[in-house]
Enzyme design. Structure first.
Site, PDB file in Angstrom:
ATOM      1  N   HIS A  36     -16.075   5.302  -2.323  1.00  0.00           N
ATOM      2  CA  HIS A  36     -15.734   4.161  -1.465  1.00  0.00           C
ATOM      3  C   HIS A  36     -16.946   3.883  -0.572  1.00  0.00           C
ATOM      4  CE1 HIS A  36     -13.714   2.139   1.921  1.00  0.00           C
ATOM      5  NE2 HIS A  36     -12.685   1.922   1.124  1.00  0.00           N
ATOM      6  N   ASP A  78     -13.958  13.352   1.099  1.00  0.00           N
ATOM      7  CA  ASP A  78     -13.255  12.152   1.529  1.00  0.00           C
ATOM      8  C   ASP A  78     -11.816  12.297   1.035  1.00  0.00           C
ATOM      9  OD1 ASP A  78     -12.034   9.704   1.681  1.00  0.00           O
ATOM     10  OD2 ASP A  78     -13.678   8.562   0.800  1.00  0.00           O
ATOM     11  N   GLN A 123      -7.476   9.425  -0.041  1.00  0.00           N
ATOM     12  CA  GLN A 123      -6.441   9.194  -1.064  1.00  0.00           C
ATOM     13  C   GLN A 123      -5.788  10.486  -1.546  1.00  0.00           C
ATOM     14  OE1 GLN A 123      -5.350   6.299  -1.629  1.00  0.00           O
ATOM     15  NE2 GLN A 123      -7.004   4.972  -0.936  1.00  0.00           N
ATOM     16  N   LYS A 156      -2.699   5.660   5.933  1.00  0.00           N
ATOM     17  CA  LYS A 156      -2.420   5.814   4.505  1.00  0.00           C
ATOM     18  C   LYS A 156      -1.380   6.907   4.258  1.00  0.00           C
ATOM     19  CE  LYS A 156      -7.121   4.489   3.165  1.00  0.00           C
ATOM     20  NZ  LYS A 156      -7.041   3.148   2.607  1.00  0.00           N
ATOM     21  N   CYS A 163     -13.833  -1.919  -2.248  1.00  0.00           N
ATOM     22  CA  CYS A 163     -14.883  -1.257  -1.457  1.00  0.00           C
ATOM     23  C   CYS A 163     -15.625  -0.216  -2.291  1.00  0.00           C
ATOM     24  CB  CYS A 163     -14.314  -0.599  -0.199  1.00  0.00           C
ATOM     25  SG  CYS A 163     -13.599  -1.769   0.922  1.00  0.00           S
TER      26      CYS A 163
HETATM   27  N1  PMP Z   1     -12.242   6.486   1.263  1.00  0.00           N
HETATM   28  C1  PMP Z   1     -11.340   6.138   0.346  1.00  0.00           C
HETATM   29  C2  PMP Z   1     -11.308   6.892  -0.953  1.00  0.00           C
HETATM   30  C3  PMP Z   1     -10.444   5.109   0.619  1.00  0.00           C
HETATM   31  O1  PMP Z   1      -9.537   4.776  -0.300  1.00  0.00           O
HETATM   32  C4  PMP Z   1     -10.495   4.445   1.863  1.00  0.00           C
HETATM   33  C5  PMP Z   1      -9.546   3.317   2.188  1.00  0.00           C
HETATM   34  N2  PMP Z   1      -9.437   2.351   1.208  1.00  0.00           N
HETATM   35  C6  PMP Z   1     -11.461   4.850   2.788  1.00  0.00           C
HETATM   36  C7  PMP Z   1     -12.320   5.884   2.453  1.00  0.00           C
HETATM   37  C8  PMP Z   1     -11.594   4.201   4.128  1.00  0.00           C
HETATM   38  O2  PMP Z   1     -10.445   4.403   4.891  1.00  0.00           O
HETATM   39  P1  PMP Z   1     -10.261   3.639   6.280  1.00  0.00           P
HETATM   40  O3  PMP Z   1     -10.432   2.176   5.968  1.00  0.00           O
HETATM   41  O4  PMP Z   1      -8.875   3.987   6.692  1.00  0.00           O
HETATM   42  O5  PMP Z   1     -11.294   4.137   7.203  1.00  0.00           O
END
Ligand code: PMP
Length: 412
Positions: free
Chosen positions: A123, A200, A203, A226, A366
């Site tokens: 991401h 990270d 998920q 999440k 993203c």
């Molecule tokens: N890493 C991953 C794998 C994600 O799926 C996401 C959210 N889509 C993020 C980082 C970023 O999370 P946040 O927008 O809550 O900071």
């Protein structure tokens, strides 16, 4: 199994509504999850009875809010099996947590010629901070290849991680391909070469038991929104020994022990990294969301979602003209499923599904370098949570077929 056999869906009031005259089927859980009534009530309760700033007052409300704020930290500590509660830093979310690691540990430990290793499926929030750090420090950013199923490839990790590597940072679960990456094995490799391992967990933490001691990761980042909690609150876990060596990145109230005219002593962990008034209500309510998840049990949540994937993935693979990304074996796939329909932009597919009441996401998620790696500009993505039912899965499949027919025939 049908709706009646899912005991959790009824706890989520937002799901009980019509969208475009159809029952809402919410399948955008990788972006953010819905909140159970009990968590919604907890937000109101906090602001109705206990709201006060933390750590700064001796009055009763301040003591109450401080106690709940620190209790929530302990709940989160146990949830990810951290050794100490001061290893849990409240942040705004995964993005904020990863930026803090890059700006603190990264700035202090990366030198010219060092290597930072990530993968092609990251991401942007686990990519751009490392890319910018590498640019600033004249370090090298290296990408681990993915295997045929889309997993971060261990053999390539063995080649990419070298004695020059200082930081390895990998998504535990991909927000596009739905794979669970071998982060424990990669952490071992990183440590063999003297590097730290960042995970990270955006998920993974909401969907499966995550044990930081078992993974032996040095840092873990995840977001409250999440996992049934509010937006604007997240967690940075770090090993105590490392966090103690690191400098804070934000300065101000709360993070100090003593301020002199020309220098300042930092507060102890975890407050050293929590400058200013924190998201008190958010942290407390995240603790309550953790209680809700624990009551069900993370093992049970993981198993239930696996059954949903076992059920829906073969049905999706059967749709003529639908390409599913990531592994096609349901045993290897988590509940994040990305796909494209031939000759249809994913935004049109998502709009067609919305007409049927089904909420999915379309875009690059993203993860633009991953899109390029897959040779697509975007995908549609359905992401399930434990409150989704087998009926929801059937509705998704029917809605994809209806959308396909609509674009073929011009009517829906
Ligand atoms: N890493 C991953 C794998 C994600 O799926 C996401 C959210 N889509 C993020 C980082 C970023 O999370 P946040 O927008 O809550 O900071």
């Amino acid at each position: 199994m049908d709706n009646k056999n899912n005991p959790w869906k009824k706890d989520f009031p937002i799901l009980d509504q019509k969208v475009n005259d159809e029952d809402l089927i919410y399948l955008d859980n990788a972006a953010t999850t819905q909140k159970p009534q009990t968590v919604i009530n907890d937000i109101t309760d906090f602001y109705t009875h206990d709201n006060a700033n933390v750590h700064r007052g001796v009055h009763t409300l301040a003591e109450r809010s401080t106690e709940q704020f620190e209790q929530a930290r302990e709940k989160i500590q146990h949830f990810i099996n951290a050794e100490h509660s001061d290893e849990i830093i409240y942040t705004k979310g995964t993005t904020d947590s990863l930026n803090i690691i890059a700006r603190s540990y990264g700035e202090e430990n990366i030198e010219e010629g060092d290597e930072i290793v990530i993968s092609y499926l990251e991401h942007h929030s686990n990519l751009v901070p490392w890319q910018q750090l590498a640019i600033k420090k004249h370090a090298t950013l290296k990408y681990i290849e993915l295997d045929n199923d889309g997993f971060v490839d261990l053999d390539d990790a063995k080649k990419k991680i070298t004695d020059k590597t200082k930081i390895v940072s990998i998504a535990h679960v991909s927000n596009v391909l739905g794979v669970i990456n071998p982060v424990k094995e990669i952490a071992k490799l990183a440590h063999q070469h003297g590097a730290v391992m960042v995970v990270d967990g955006a998920q993974s933490v909401p969907h499966m038991p995550v044990d930081v001691q078992n993974l032996d990761c040095d840092f873990l980042a995840f977001s409250g929104h999440k996992m049934l909690g509010p937006t604007g609150i997240g967690v940075l876990y770090g090993k105590e020994e490392l966090l103690n060596q690191m400098s804070p990145v934000d300065f101000g109230g709360e993070m100090i022990n003593f301020v002199h005219l020309y220098e300042t002593d930092w507060n102890d962990l975890p407050w050293k990294f929590e400058a200013g008034t924190p998201n008190v209500g958010g942290a407390i309510v995240l603790g309550n969301a953790v209680d809700y998840l624990n009551e069900i049990g993370m093992d049970k949540i993981f198993d239930y979602e696996k059954k949903l994937v076992d059920y829906v993935l073969p049905k999706l693979l059967d749709i003529d003209g639908l390409t599913v990304y990531g592994p096609h074996d349901p045993k290897k796939h988590t509940s994040v499923i990305s796909f494209n329909l031939d000759n249809l932009h994913p935004h049109d597919l998502a709009t067609g599904l919305d007409m049927e009441g089904v909420a999915v996401r379309a875009g690059h998620h993203c993860a633009q370098p991953l899109m390029k790696y897959l040779g697509v500009s975007a995908t549609a993505r359905a992401s399930f949570y434990f409150y989704n039912t087998f009926d929801d899965a059937d509705t998704l499949v029917k809605a994809i077929i209806a959308t396909k027919e609509f674009f073929k025939n011009g009517t829906i």
